[in-house]
Design a protein around this motif. Structure first.
Motif, PDB file in Angstrom:
ATOM      1  N   ASN A  25       0.835  -1.200   0.000  1.00  0.00           N
ATOM      2  CA  ASN A  25       0.000   0.000   0.000  1.00  0.00           C
ATOM      3  C   ASN A  25       0.871   1.253   0.000  1.00  0.00           C
ATOM      4  N   PHE A  26       1.997   1.168   0.726  1.00  0.00           N
ATOM      5  CA  PHE A  26       2.928   2.281   0.810  1.00  0.00           C
ATOM      6  C   PHE A  26       3.472   2.644  -0.570  1.00  0.00           C
ATOM      7  N   ILE A  31       2.750   6.794  -6.614  1.00  0.00           N
ATOM      8  CA  ILE A  31       1.732   6.862  -7.674  1.00  0.00           C
ATOM      9  C   ILE A  31       0.815   8.056  -7.434  1.00  0.00           C
ATOM     10  N   TYR A  32       0.344   8.207  -6.183  1.00  0.00           N
ATOM     11  CA  TYR A  32      -0.541   9.329  -5.872  1.00  0.00           C
ATOM     12  C   TYR A  32       0.168  10.665  -6.081  1.00  0.00           C
ATOM     13  N   ASN A 163      -6.128   0.298  -7.809  1.00  0.00           N
ATOM     14  CA  ASN A 163      -5.533   1.639  -7.860  1.00  0.00           C
ATOM     15  C   ASN A 163      -4.572   1.761  -9.024  1.00  0.00           C
ATOM     16  N   ILE A 164      -3.686   0.777  -9.161  1.00  0.00           N
ATOM     17  CA  ILE A 164      -2.700   0.811 -10.250  1.00  0.00           C
ATOM     18  C   ILE A 164      -3.395   0.719 -11.605  1.00  0.00           C
ATOM     19  N   PHE A 165      -4.439  -0.128 -11.689  1.00  0.00           N
ATOM     20  CA  PHE A 165      -5.162  -0.289 -12.947  1.00  0.00           C
ATOM     21  C   PHE A 165      -5.783   1.021 -13.409  1.00  0.00           C
ATOM     22  N   PHE A 166      -6.516   1.688 -12.508  1.00  0.00           N
ATOM     23  CA  PHE A 166      -7.228   2.907 -12.911  1.00  0.00           C
ATOM     24  C   PHE A 166      -6.297   4.110 -13.037  1.00  0.00           C
ATOM     25  N   ILE A 167      -5.433   4.328 -12.040  1.00  0.00           N
ATOM     26  CA  ILE A 167      -4.652   5.564 -11.990  1.00  0.00           C
ATOM     27  C   ILE A 167      -3.462   5.535 -12.950  1.00  0.00           C
ATOM     28  N   GLU A 197     -11.276   9.911  -6.879  1.00  0.00           N
ATOM     29  CA  GLU A 197     -12.424   8.996  -6.950  1.00  0.00           C
ATOM     30  C   GLU A 197     -11.986   7.539  -7.078  1.00  0.00           C
ATOM     31  N   TYR A 198     -10.929   7.303  -7.848  1.00  0.00           N
ATOM     32  CA  TYR A 198     -10.491   5.917  -8.068  1.00  0.00           C
ATOM     33  C   TYR A 198      -9.900   5.291  -6.799  1.00  0.00           C
ATOM     34  N   ILE A 199      -9.394   6.114  -5.903  1.00  0.00           N
ATOM     35  CA  ILE A 199      -8.891   5.591  -4.632  1.00  0.00           C
ATOM     36  C   ILE A 199     -10.045   5.005  -3.816  1.00  0.00           C
ATOM     37  N   PHE A 200     -11.146   5.736  -3.748  1.00  0.00           N
ATOM     38  CA  PHE A 200     -12.291   5.280  -2.954  1.00  0.00           C
ATOM     39  C   PHE A 200     -13.050   4.146  -3.635  1.00  0.00           C
ATOM     40  N   LEU A 201     -13.144   4.193  -4.959  1.00  0.00           N
ATOM     41  CA  LEU A 201     -13.811   3.113  -5.682  1.00  0.00           C
ATOM     42  C   LEU A 201     -13.057   1.796  -5.502  1.00  0.00           C
ATOM     43  N   SER A 202     -11.742   1.846  -5.564  1.00  0.00           N
ATOM     44  CA  SER A 202     -10.919   0.640  -5.373  1.00  0.00           C
ATOM     45  C   SER A 202     -11.105   0.083  -3.971  1.00  0.00           C
ATOM     46  N   ASN A 203     -11.138   0.955  -2.992  1.00  0.00           N
ATOM     47  CA  ASN A 203     -11.343   0.544  -1.600  1.00  0.00           C
ATOM     48  C   ASN A 203     -12.676  -0.157  -1.430  1.00  0.00           C
ATOM     49  N   LEU A 204     -13.722   0.400  -2.013  1.00  0.00           N
ATOM     50  CA  LEU A 204     -15.060  -0.176  -1.888  1.00  0.00           C
ATOM     51  C   LEU A 204     -15.122  -1.579  -2.485  1.00  0.00           C
ATOM     52  N   VAL A 205     -14.581  -1.768  -3.682  1.00  0.00           N
ATOM     53  CA  VAL A 205     -14.620  -3.078  -4.344  1.00  0.00           C
ATOM     54  C   VAL A 205     -13.818  -4.103  -3.540  1.00  0.00           C
ATOM     55  N   ALA A 206     -12.635  -3.698  -3.049  1.00  0.00           N
ATOM     56  CA  ALA A 206     -11.785  -4.615  -2.285  1.00  0.00           C
ATOM     57  C   ALA A 206     -12.462  -5.054  -0.994  1.00  0.00           C
ATOM     58  N   ASN A 207     -13.113  -4.128  -0.303  1.00  0.00           N
ATOM     59  CA  ASN A 207     -13.817  -4.475   0.936  1.00  0.00           C
ATOM     60  C   ASN A 207     -14.979  -5.418   0.679  1.00  0.00           C
ATOM     61  N   ALA A 208     -15.740  -5.122  -0.361  1.00  0.00           N
ATOM     62  CA  ALA A 208     -16.901  -5.960  -0.677  1.00  0.00           C
ATOM     63  C   ALA A 208     -16.477  -7.390  -0.995  1.00  0.00           C
TER      64      ALA A 208
END
Length: 505
Positions: A25-26, A31-32, A163-167, A197-208
């Protein structure tokens, strides 16, 4: 010694999952800072700060409560799990729905007009996080560290991969830099105007993705409530809610409010939100200390509860604290003297080095958090969690006062000092009250010396310019060995006894 080895082994297992996962994650930091604007990094910093605060509200101390009532009260552990899990599912979905429906209002209040979708995604990230807390705790209680580690790593790898895929990947394909033939397809799923937005979208999918995995691993769950059964748990947990808020307020309140407290133009050429991005990025450089504390916490909380009945537990807890302080002090020096290298590697954008000088303060602040966690075991074991409320209120007041007093005058350093001051005050108060109710023979004098000595060496190494880069690297890192040698000399009797016991074995 065998109990310390057991704790060290469990900490290592939890640490591998936490450290490897967080390390991956670090790697997102460059990337960010390289692909997103400072404004996006500032938004990421602030919104994740709000999420950390709401995470505590969503779980309201039930994780520690589960450990307490599933191990030391003579109750059926499976019933405790089912009741607390049912309660958290209900409250998490309810609170998530409130935030989801309030998304337009929240976006307007926090100056995120046109980004209501961010707050809708945040609502469900928070709800899923809270629903999965007790299944994760059950794995820890049952010493299923390997399964815990795999699920944590799975979640992080999915998150990082997306994250890597989208960003990165979608960005370069959309621009035509990579695999230009895929550009029409990527154009259908990629929005170039999105960043944070892609940071939060990635988080949501991973948690689900973790919901079916965790529920399968814990099994035998039957939804249901028993008000009388849950009532004492609620009374135990309620003060812990405030204890959790104290830590999060101190850790994240500075980042969530920084852009609103810092005067515009304080740093020439940067907006307040961009400086918040610099502040948050340098917080990430202090993450190594937080990783160790998090790994230690995963192993230590069930360990402390399981050892509480032993008559020798106070001496054991004191040894744990002493080793913890020494190890984390070494880590603080090692990170601080190499900040120029770490900054160049992980903070890829221009201007982020502006905040490097606050990192040693943040490292010491995280270390004080770890000490506070060690100390706080006394009111968890004596069921006097009301004291966490009093300490929380004082800690929160310290954070707020320091922030509003020092940020307008010192900028980034003012925000860092709020972290250090809050945890230090909470630690001192917790220590003095705890020694009256649950005396533990901590080696307080040595611990204070180690902390001050390590902090002094950290800044000496950070500011000392040795000229030649190779000589500078060797010279700065030699300070780590100076600290270790001093510790070995002070602890020579304990080291001698340890070596004798190893020889006998």
């Amino acid at each position: 010694m065998s109990q310390l080895k057991k704790l060290a082994g469990q900490t290592a297992v939890y640490g591998i999952s936490s450290i490897l996962g967080r390390t991956v994650n670090f790697l997102l930091i460059p990337i960010y800072t390289g692909y997103l604007t400072k404004d996006d990094v500032g938004a990421y910093t602030a919104l994740y700060g709000y999420m950390a605060l709401f995470n505590i509200i969503f779980t309201y101390g039930m994780e520690t409560t589960y450990f307490r009532y599933a191990t030391g009260k003579g109750l059926d552990p499976q019933k405790v799990f089912a009741q607390i899990q049912s309660l958290l599912i209900t409250t998490s979905i309810s609170l998530g729905a409130i935030i989801y429906l309030s998304a337009p209002t929240l976006a307007s209040w926090l100056n995120y007009e046109g980004q209501e979708h961010l707050f809708k995604w945040i609502a469900w990230v928070l709800a899923i996080d809270a629903i999965l807390v007790i299944p994760y705790a059950k794995l820890r209680k049952e010493n299923r560290a390997f399964q815990f580690a795999l699920t944590k790593l799975g979640n992080i790898l999915i998150n990082v991969g997306l994250n890597i895929f989208f960003i990165v990947f979608c960005y370069h394909v959309w621009k035509g830099d990579w695999l230009a033939n895929l550009s029409p397809f990527i154009g259908k799923i990629y929005n170039p105007e999105w960043g944070v937005e892609y940071i939060f979208l990635s988080n949501l999918v991973a948690n689900a993705a973790m919901i079916p995995v965790l529920f399968w691993l814990t099994k035998k769950f039957r939804f249901g409530f028993n008000r009388e059964f849950l009532k004492p748990m609620w009374h135990y947990a309620f003060p812990l809610l405030f204890m959790g808020l104290a830590g999060v307020i101190n850790e994240t309140f500075s980042r969530t409010t920084f852009e609103y407290i810092l005067p515009e133009g304080f740093y020439e050429g940067l907006t307040a939100r961009e400086v918040t991005g610099i502040f948050g990025a340098n917080f990430k450089l202090a993450i190594l200390m937080n990783l160790i504390i998090q790994a230690f916490k995963y192993a230590a909380e069930p360990f402390f509860f399981n050892q509480a009945a032993d008559k020798n537990s106070p001496e054991l807890f004191a040894k744990v604290m002493h080793v913890f302080v020494i190890f984390c002090s070494v880590l603080m020096i090692a990170v601080s003297v190499n900040l120029d290298l770490l900054g160049n590697i992980f903070l890829r954008g221009d201007g982020y080095a502006l905040g490097n000088y606050i990192v040693p303060v943040l490292l010491l602040g995280y270390l004080m958090l770890g000490i506070y966690f060690n100390l706080s075991i006394w009111f968890k074991l004596t069921d006097q969690t009301k004291y966490s409320f009093y300490i929380t209120v004082i800690g929160a007041l310290v954070t707020i006062v320091v922030l509003f007093t020092l940020v307008p005058k010192l900028g980034l350093m003012g925000g860092a000092l709020s972290t250090l001051c809050c945890y230090t005050v909470m630690t001192i108060i917790c220590y003095y009250i705890g020694q009256k109710h649950f005396p533990i023979p901590y080696q307080t004098g040595k611990a204070v010396f180690y902390l001050l000595f390590a902090f002094a060496l950290s800044y000496l190494g950070f500011f000392w310019n040795w000229g030649n880069s190779l000589i500078q690297f060797i010279g700065r890192n030699s300070l780590v060995f100076v600290f270790v040698l001093v510790v070995l000399w002070i602890e020579k009797n304990e080291v001698r006894q340890l070596l004798l016991s190893l020889r006998k074995k």
